[in-house]
Design an enzyme around this catalytic site. Structure first.
Site, PDB file in Angstrom:
ATOM      1  N   ALA A  71       0.856  -1.176   0.000  1.00 29.33           N
ATOM      2  CA  ALA A  71       0.000   0.000   0.000  1.00 29.33           C
ATOM      3  C   ALA A  71       0.899   1.235   0.000  1.00 29.33           C
ATOM      4  CB  ALA A  71      -0.889  -0.008   1.234  1.00 29.33           C
TER       5      ALA A  71
ATOM      6  N   GLY B  29       0.637  -5.056   1.125  1.00 30.68           N
ATOM      7  CA  GLY B  29      -0.611  -5.139   0.367  1.00 30.68           C
ATOM      8  C   GLY B  29      -0.420  -5.794  -1.000  1.00 30.68           C
TER       9      GLY B  29
ATOM     10  N   GLU C   6      -0.566  -9.402  -0.313  1.00 27.27           N
ATOM     11  CA  GLU C   6      -1.961  -9.708   0.036  1.00 27.27           C
ATOM     12  C   GLU C   6      -2.847  -9.733  -1.201  1.00 27.27           C
ATOM     13  OE1 GLU C   6      -2.257  -7.990   4.549  1.00 27.27           O
ATOM     14  OE2 GLU C   6      -2.070  -6.534   2.953  1.00 27.27           O
TER      15      GLU C   6
ATOM     16  N   GLU D  42       5.074  -5.017   7.057  1.00 25.55           N
ATOM     17  CA  GLU D  42       4.341  -3.982   7.805  1.00 25.55           C
ATOM     18  C   GLU D  42       4.908  -3.749   9.200  1.00 25.55           C
ATOM     19  OE1 GLU D  42       2.956  -6.332   5.929  1.00 25.55           O
ATOM     20  OE2 GLU D  42       1.131  -5.614   4.947  1.00 25.55           O
TER      21      GLU D  42
HETATM   22  N1  CO8 Z   1       4.571   3.168  -0.930  1.00 27.98           N
HETATM   23  C1  CO8 Z   1       4.948   4.328  -1.520  1.00 27.98           C
HETATM   24  N2  CO8 Z   1       6.068   4.446  -2.273  1.00 27.98           N
HETATM   25  C2  CO8 Z   1       6.842   3.358  -2.389  1.00 27.98           C
HETATM   26  C3  CO8 Z   1       6.515   2.122  -1.800  1.00 27.98           C
HETATM   27  C4  CO8 Z   1       5.300   2.039  -1.042  1.00 27.98           C
HETATM   28  N3  CO8 Z   1       4.865   0.891  -0.457  1.00 27.98           N
HETATM   29  N4  CO8 Z   1       7.468   1.213  -2.100  1.00 27.98           N
HETATM   30  C5  CO8 Z   1       8.373   1.872  -2.856  1.00 27.98           C
HETATM   31  N5  CO8 Z   1       8.003   3.160  -3.041  1.00 27.98           N
HETATM   32  C6  CO8 Z   1       8.686   4.201  -3.806  1.00 27.98           C
HETATM   33  C7  CO8 Z   1       9.925   4.691  -3.076  1.00 27.98           C
HETATM   34  O1  CO8 Z   1       9.590   5.641  -2.090  1.00 27.98           O
HETATM   35  C8  CO8 Z   1      10.720   5.278  -4.219  1.00 27.98           C
HETATM   36  O2  CO8 Z   1      10.183   6.522  -4.544  1.00 27.98           O
HETATM   37  P1  CO8 Z   1      11.180   7.762  -4.851  1.00 27.98           P
HETATM   38  O3  CO8 Z   1      11.970   7.344  -6.070  1.00 27.98           O
HETATM   39  O4  CO8 Z   1      10.257   8.917  -5.112  1.00 27.98           O
HETATM   40  O5  CO8 Z   1      12.050   7.927  -3.644  1.00 27.98           O
HETATM   41  C9  CO8 Z   1      10.397   4.338  -5.371  1.00 27.98           C
HETATM   42  O6  CO8 Z   1       9.185   3.660  -5.011  1.00 27.98           O
HETATM   43  C10 CO8 Z   1      11.471   3.286  -5.586  1.00 27.98           C
HETATM   44  O7  CO8 Z   1      11.678   2.632  -4.353  1.00 27.98           O
HETATM   45  P2  CO8 Z   1      13.133   2.468  -3.690  1.00 27.98           P
HETATM   46  O8  CO8 Z   1      14.027   3.598  -4.095  1.00 27.98           O
HETATM   47  O9  CO8 Z   1      12.947   2.251  -2.222  1.00 27.98           O
HETATM   48  O10 CO8 Z   1      13.597   1.127  -4.431  1.00 27.98           O
HETATM   49  P3  CO8 Z   1      14.613   0.023  -3.882  1.00 27.98           P
HETATM   50  O11 CO8 Z   1      14.866  -0.873  -5.032  1.00 27.98           O
HETATM   51  O12 CO8 Z   1      15.769   0.661  -3.194  1.00 27.98           O
HETATM   52  O13 CO8 Z   1      13.792  -0.758  -2.729  1.00 27.98           O
HETATM   53  C11 CO8 Z   1      11.856  -1.873  -1.821  1.00 27.98           C
HETATM   54  C12 CO8 Z   1      12.651  -1.496  -3.078  1.00 27.98           C
HETATM   55  C13 CO8 Z   1      12.686  -2.834  -0.952  1.00 27.98           C
HETATM   56  C14 CO8 Z   1      10.581  -2.541  -2.285  1.00 27.98           C
HETATM   57  C15 CO8 Z   1      11.572  -0.595  -0.987  1.00 27.98           C
HETATM   58  O14 CO8 Z   1      11.011   0.383  -1.869  1.00 27.98           O
HETATM   59  C16 CO8 Z   1      10.588  -0.801   0.129  1.00 27.98           C
HETATM   60  O15 CO8 Z   1      10.961  -1.314   1.161  1.00 27.98           O
HETATM   61  N6  CO8 Z   1       9.321  -0.404  -0.065  1.00 27.98           N
HETATM   62  C17 CO8 Z   1       8.304  -0.492   0.960  1.00 27.98           C
HETATM   63  C18 CO8 Z   1       7.792  -1.908   1.114  1.00 27.98           C
HETATM   64  C19 CO8 Z   1       6.772  -1.974   2.215  1.00 27.98           C
HETATM   65  O16 CO8 Z   1       7.036  -1.672   3.366  1.00 27.98           O
HETATM   66  N7  CO8 Z   1       5.547  -2.395   1.865  1.00 27.98           N
HETATM   67  C20 CO8 Z   1       4.461  -2.530   2.800  1.00 27.98           C
HETATM   68  C21 CO8 Z   1       3.654  -1.283   2.823  1.00 27.98           C
HETATM   69  S1  CO8 Z   1       2.431  -1.324   4.098  1.00 27.98           S
HETATM   70  C22 CO8 Z   1       1.171  -2.196   3.419  1.00 27.98           C
HETATM   71  O17 CO8 Z   1       1.198  -2.661   2.308  1.00 27.98           O
HETATM   72  C23 CO8 Z   1      -0.009  -2.358   4.298  1.00 27.98           C
HETATM   73  C24 CO8 Z   1      -1.113  -3.009   3.547  1.00 27.98           C
HETATM   74  C25 CO8 Z   1      -2.340  -2.791   4.325  1.00 27.98           C
HETATM   75  C26 CO8 Z   1      -3.520  -3.248   3.535  1.00 27.98           C
HETATM   76  C27 CO8 Z   1      -3.730  -2.463   2.321  1.00 27.98           C
HETATM   77  C28 CO8 Z   1      -4.455  -1.225   2.585  1.00 27.98           C
HETATM   78  C29 CO8 Z   1      -4.604  -0.345   1.378  1.00 27.98           C
END
Ligand code: CO8
Length: 258
Positions: free
Chosen positions: A65, A109, A112, A132
């Site tokens: 998400a 998400g 999921e 999460e």
């Molecule tokens: N949300 C928003 N932006 C994101 C997300 C995300 N989940 N994941 C990545 N991005 C963005 C980054 O901020 C970045 O943006 P920018 O270039 O503007 O800085 C861009 O995507 C590229 O990401 P990275 O530079 O971080 O890329 P890497 O290759 O270094 O890393 C990862 C990739 C490991 C996937 C890393 O981006 C990461 O850890 N992302 C977050 C993963 C995460 O924590 N996901 C869980 C989110 S919580 C959730 O899903 C709860 C669900 C609840 C139910 C659903 C309700 C709607």
């Protein structure tokens, strides 16, 4: 219909939906989930189609998400706004089989959403996880419920509590994905599976989907009873007559979805 966060196309009898927010690794926001729901229902209603594939990009199925949006939410925003229930679970209303074709990250998400599909075909680049916990929240769209049913309590606890990712091979060993394929063959494999399904009798396919899903939501004896009723009802279809006749005549069946 034109969408801003997804791309849709049909390939023969298969509807394909590609999540398309590449700059944010397909982070799932409200608009994307609404569009996904609309596209799914439109494909489901299209009698020319027999199966749906959801995929992402090479780098990410969906990295969860959208954290930048959630960061601004308080309790009342999510509670009153019916975050998740409002538009995340439309996929559960789809009667046609939905295959997730996953390459790259399927996190939070994203994992999921993949688990809400009927089965997952993974590229060898796929990485699954429920990170999460690292954000100070619990999974909110079924991670703590569907993951243990798919991969055992031990593996689900490990993934949800540590937030670590598992690769495609581990996910296959654990039973989360049905097969792992080379990344450059992912869509070929997913489409081949989808076409195979779309060529079957569609009412029978819908009954099988429904019946397998019952296995997760009922006792064994209730599930068996449900399956038996489905089995008997197949004998009221023309497709059962055709399927068995074709077998005896040593030719492929020509199902009419009747
Ligand atoms: N949300 C928003 N932006 C994101 C997300 C995300 N989940 N994941 C990545 N991005 C963005 C980054 O901020 C970045 O943006 P920018 O270039 O503007 O800085 C861009 O995507 C590229 O990401 P990275 O530079 O971080 O890329 P890497 O290759 O270094 O890393 C990862 C990739 C490991 C996937 C890393 O981006 C990461 O850890 N992302 C977050 C993963 C995460 O924590 N996901 C869980 C989110 S919580 C959730 O899903 C709860 C669900 C609840 C139910 C659903 C309700 C709607």
């Amino acid at each position: 219909m034109s969408y801003e966060n997804i791309l849709t196309e049909t390939q023969g009898k298969v509807g394909v939906i590609r999540l398309n927010r590449p700059k944010a690794l397909n982070a799932l926001n409200d608009q994307l989930m609404t569009e996904l729901g609309e596209a799914l229902l439109a494909f489901d209603a299209d009698e020319a189609l027999g199966c749906i594939v959801i995929t992402g990009s090479e780098k990410a199925f969906a990295a969860g998400a959208d954290i930048t949006v959630m960061a601004g939410y308080n309790y009342m925003d999510v509670f009153k706004g019916e975050f998740i229930t409002r538009n995340w679970e439309t996929i559960r209303r789809v009667r046609k089989p939905v295959i997730a074709a996953v390459a790259g990250y399927a996190l939070g998400g994203g994992c999921e959403l993949a688990m809400m599909c009927d089965f997952i075909i993974a590229a060898d680049t796929a990485k699954f996880g429920q990170p999460e916990v690292k954000l100070g929240i619990v999974p909110g769209a079924g991670g703590t419920q569907r993951l243990p049913r798919a991969v055992s309590k031990a593996k689900a606890m490990d993934l949800c509590l540590t937030g670590r990712m598992m690769d495609a091979q581990e996910a296959e060993r654990a039973g989360l994905v049905s097969r792992v394929v080379a990344a450059d063959k992912l869509m070929d494999e997913a489409l081949a599976a989808a076409i195979t399904i779309a060529d079957m009798s569609q009412p029978v396919v819908a009954m099988i989907k429904d019946s397998v899903n019952r296995a997760y939501e009922s006792t064994l004896s209730e599930g068996i009873k449900y399956e038996r009723a489905m089995f008997y009802s197949c004998f009221a279809t023309e497709d059962q007559t055709e399927g068995m006749k074709a077998f005896m005549e040593k030719r492929p069946p020509n199902f009419k979805n009747q």
